[in-house]
Scaffold this motif. Structure first.
Motif, short mmCIF file in Angstrom:
data_model
loop_
_atom_site.label_atom_id
_atom_site.label_comp_id
_atom_site.label_asym_id
_atom_site.label_seq_id
_atom_site.Cartn_x
_atom_site.Cartn_y
_atom_site.Cartn_z
N VAL A 11 33.10 36.12 22.33
CA VAL A 11 33.88 37.07 22.35
C VAL A 11 33.43 36.94 24.27
O VAL A 11 34.70 37.07 25.19
CB VAL A 11 33.63 38.76 21.78
N ILE A 12 32.15 37.39 25.05
CA ILE A 12 32.44 37.17 26.00
C ILE A 12 33.00 35.88 26.38
O ILE A 12 33.30 35.84 27.84
CB ILE A 12 30.39 37.25 26.38
N LEU A 13 32.39 34.60 25.98
CA LEU A 13 32.97 33.27 26.53
C LEU A 13 33.97 33.80 26.79
O LEU A 13 34.97 32.85 28.01
CB LEU A 13 32.12 32.29 25.64
N LEU A 14 34.94 33.99 26.07
CA LEU A 14 36.23 34.04 25.66
C LEU A 14 36.89 34.98 27.18
O LEU A 14 37.89 35.10 27.57
CB LEU A 14 36.75 34.66 24.03
N ILE A 15 36.45 35.98 26.88
CA ILE A 15 36.34 37.00 27.89
C ILE A 15 36.29 36.68 29.58
O ILE A 15 36.88 36.95 30.26
CB ILE A 15 36.30 38.74 27.80
N CYS A 16 35.52 35.66 29.61
CA CYS A 16 34.70 35.28 30.74
C CYS A 16 36.15 34.16 30.98
O CYS A 16 36.46 34.22 32.26
CB CYS A 16 33.79 34.74 31.19
N ILE A 21 41.01 32.13 34.12
CA ILE A 21 42.25 31.29 34.27
C ILE A 21 43.08 32.76 35.13
O ILE A 21 43.96 31.84 35.70
CB ILE A 21 43.08 31.51 32.89
N TYR A 22 42.81 33.62 34.44
CA TYR A 22 43.67 34.67 35.18
C TYR A 22 43.45 34.50 36.59
O TYR A 22 44.70 34.98 38.08
CB TYR A 22 44.20 36.14 34.89
N THR A 27 44.83 33.59 42.70
CA THR A 27 44.27 33.42 43.64
C THR A 27 45.61 32.25 44.09
O THR A 27 46.21 32.34 45.62
CB THR A 27 43.61 32.60 43.65
N LEU A 28 46.08 31.06 43.19
CA LEU A 28 47.44 30.40 43.20
C LEU A 28 48.59 31.00 43.69
O LEU A 28 49.72 30.44 44.97
CB LEU A 28 47.80 29.47 41.91
N PHE A 157 48.90 31.93 28.76
CA PHE A 157 48.29 32.91 28.97
C PHE A 157 49.11 33.81 30.39
O PHE A 157 49.18 34.82 30.71
CB PHE A 157 46.91 33.10 30.43
N ALA A 158 49.92 32.50 30.94
CA ALA A 158 50.63 32.62 32.39
C ALA A 158 51.86 33.51 31.58
O ALA A 158 52.57 34.57 32.64
CB ALA A 158 51.51 31.11 32.90
#
Length: 183
Positions: A11-16, A21-22, A27-28, A157-158
């Motif tokens: 779960v922590i890895l998925l959140i990270c 990605i966000y 940034t872009l 996620f976009a």
């Protein structure tokens, strides 16, 4: 106990990963906004030079009212444009009008030899080069951003985070043609 720890780590890895990605998309998107501000700065610089150019040309080529009016009208449209899309369209119109004015100026040797005109022309050429570079940078930023939000996993996620596709800066067909000069 171990399955719980593994579950928490996953779960922590998925959140990270989602946060990464966000953050990349933000940034872009910010790079696009920054690149647009660079274009806007150079367009404003050009808009500030144009009244001096028009006044200089008026003294030598007063009967070229059509070309002078086109530049003045295009500049007014560029100054009053609010959105990036409107500014892109106004910029294309202004670029074409300036090309026409410089083509007309070729017919006036005294004008071409005028130091003030030459300085203004050099300043505008320098600004045009900066605008061209800024457009290229903007388009590169738009490409990177659009690629990030249209490819997996960013595309998932976009939509969730409301990242919308951006449009690059394109020259209109009229800006690609050589101006005609009437004598």
């Amino acid at each position: 106990m171990i399955p719980t720890i593994i579950g928490i780590v996953v779960v922590i890895l998925l959140i990270c990963a989602i946060a990464g990605i966000y953050n990349n998309m933000v940034t872009l998107r910010n790079r696009i906004d920054n690149a647009w501000q660079n274009i806007d700065t150079q367009l404003q610089r050009r808009n500030d030079l144009i009244p001096n150019l028009v006044e200089t040309v008026k003294g030598y080529a007063s009967h070229e009212k059509e070309a002078l009016a086109a530049v003045t009208n295009a500049r007014n449209a560029a100054v009053s444009a609010a959105s990036p899309e409107d500014k892109m369209a106004a910029d294309t119109m202004l670029t074409g009008a300036l090309r026409q004015l410089f083509a007309v100026a070729e017919a006036y040797p005294d004008l071409k030899a005028n130091a003030n005109f030459m300085q203004l022309q050099t300043s505008l050429e320098d600004t045009e080069n900066k605008v061209s570079y800024a457009r290229q940078s903007y388009n590169d930023c738009v490409l990177n951003y659009n690629n990030a939000i249209q490819t997996f996993p960013g595309a998932i996620f976009a939509g969730i985070f409301q990242f919308k596709e951006r449009t690059g800066f394109e020259a209109e067909e009229a800006a690609r043609t050589v101006p005609t000069v009437k004598f």
